[in-house]
Design a protein around this motif. Structure first.
Motif, mmCIF file in Angstrom:
data_model
loop_
_atom_site.group_PDB
_atom_site.id
_atom_site.type_symbol
_atom_site.label_atom_id
_atom_site.label_comp_id
_atom_site.label_asym_id
_atom_site.label_seq_id
_atom_site.Cartn_x
_atom_site.Cartn_y
_atom_site.Cartn_z
ATOM 1 N N LEU A 47 0.773 -1.301 -0.082
ATOM 2 C CA LEU A 47 -0.122 0.139 0.232
ATOM 3 C C LEU A 47 0.989 1.253 -0.036
ATOM 4 O O LEU A 47 0.706 2.337 -0.538
ATOM 5 C CB LEU A 47 -0.949 0.067 0.904
ATOM 6 C CG LEU A 47 -2.051 -0.975 1.191
ATOM 7 C CD1 LEU A 47 -2.708 -1.325 2.915
ATOM 8 C CD2 LEU A 47 -2.984 -0.854 0.094
ATOM 9 N N THR A 84 -9.021 6.941 -3.505
ATOM 10 C CA THR A 84 -8.695 5.538 -3.321
ATOM 11 C C THR A 84 -7.390 5.556 -2.441
ATOM 12 O O THR A 84 -7.505 4.689 -1.523
ATOM 13 C CB THR A 84 -8.277 5.155 -4.871
ATOM 14 O OG1 THR A 84 -9.307 4.954 -5.776
ATOM 15 C CG2 THR A 84 -7.514 3.344 -4.541
ATOM 16 N N ARG A 85 -6.391 6.480 -2.576
ATOM 17 C CA ARG A 85 -5.345 6.553 -1.739
ATOM 18 C C ARG A 85 -5.901 6.961 -0.235
ATOM 19 O O ARG A 85 -5.323 6.252 0.836
ATOM 20 C CB ARG A 85 -4.464 7.671 -2.054
ATOM 21 C CG ARG A 85 -3.613 7.387 -3.316
ATOM 22 C CD ARG A 85 -2.881 6.259 -3.553
ATOM 23 N NE ARG A 85 -3.450 5.007 -3.712
ATOM 24 C CZ ARG A 85 -3.721 4.408 -5.245
ATOM 25 N NH1 ARG A 85 -3.429 5.124 -6.061
ATOM 26 N NH2 ARG A 85 -4.356 3.528 -5.338
ATOM 27 N N GLU A 88 -6.911 3.866 1.167
ATOM 28 C CA GLU A 88 -5.829 2.938 1.430
ATOM 29 C C GLU A 88 -5.069 3.470 2.735
ATOM 30 O O GLU A 88 -4.618 2.845 3.433
ATOM 31 C CB GLU A 88 -4.815 2.757 0.201
ATOM 32 C CG GLU A 88 -5.443 2.002 -0.740
ATOM 33 C CD GLU A 88 -4.436 1.920 -1.953
ATOM 34 O OE1 GLU A 88 -4.894 1.370 -3.027
ATOM 35 O OE2 GLU A 88 -3.595 2.780 -2.246
#
Length: 146
Positions: A47, A84-85, A88
């Motif tokens: 990740l 998205t990050r 994560e």
């Protein structure tokens, strides 16, 4: 060594050799703890690499397009990547909490009722903090209230 010994072949939490416990093996023994430590650490590292790739991609691809449509498309793509990050980033925090629980000897046990979460459930969801029964009850309550 017992038949519980295994090797990992991967980087993501979903591409590893499942742990095969020996007959009568104690739950969350040293080999099991090491198995989940590797899964969690590898997952976190992957990740973090994604975060680095995104930063580099955004720096490399950032352009001031004269066409408003091109600019809007790029901003939309960047926005999606950032969302998205962000998910994560939250997952990395959960992974770090799971690693802390592992160090404290609390990993693998339901935070609600204290029973064993189970090896297969933890392999499917390494950051699980509840047994399947407690998680199911929480989801039912959430549905009823939501």
């Amino acid at each position: 060594m017992s038949s519980a010994k295994k090797t990992e072949t991967h980087v993501t939490p979903f591409s590893f050799t499942p742990y095969q416990p020996a007959e009568g093996e104690e739950y969350m023994n040293d080999p099991q703890i090491e198995h989940f430590r590797r899964i969690l650490q590898n997952w976190k590292a992957e990740l973090m690499q994604e975060v680095d790739r995104t930063v580099h991609h955004m720096q490399d691809e950032a352009a001031n397009f004269p066409d408003p449509n091109d600019r809007a498309t790029q901003e939309s793509e960047f926005s999606l990547e950032l969302r998205t990050r962000d998910r994560e980033r939250k997952l990395i925090k959960k992974i770090e909490e799971a690693l802390e629980n592992l160090e404290r000897g609390e990993y693998g046990y339901c935070e609600t009722c204290g029973v064993e979460i189970g090896l297969r459930r933890l392999e499917a969801r390494p950051t699980a903090t509840q047994c399947i029964d407690c998680k199911t009850l929480d989801e039912i309550r959430e549905k009823q209230l939501g």
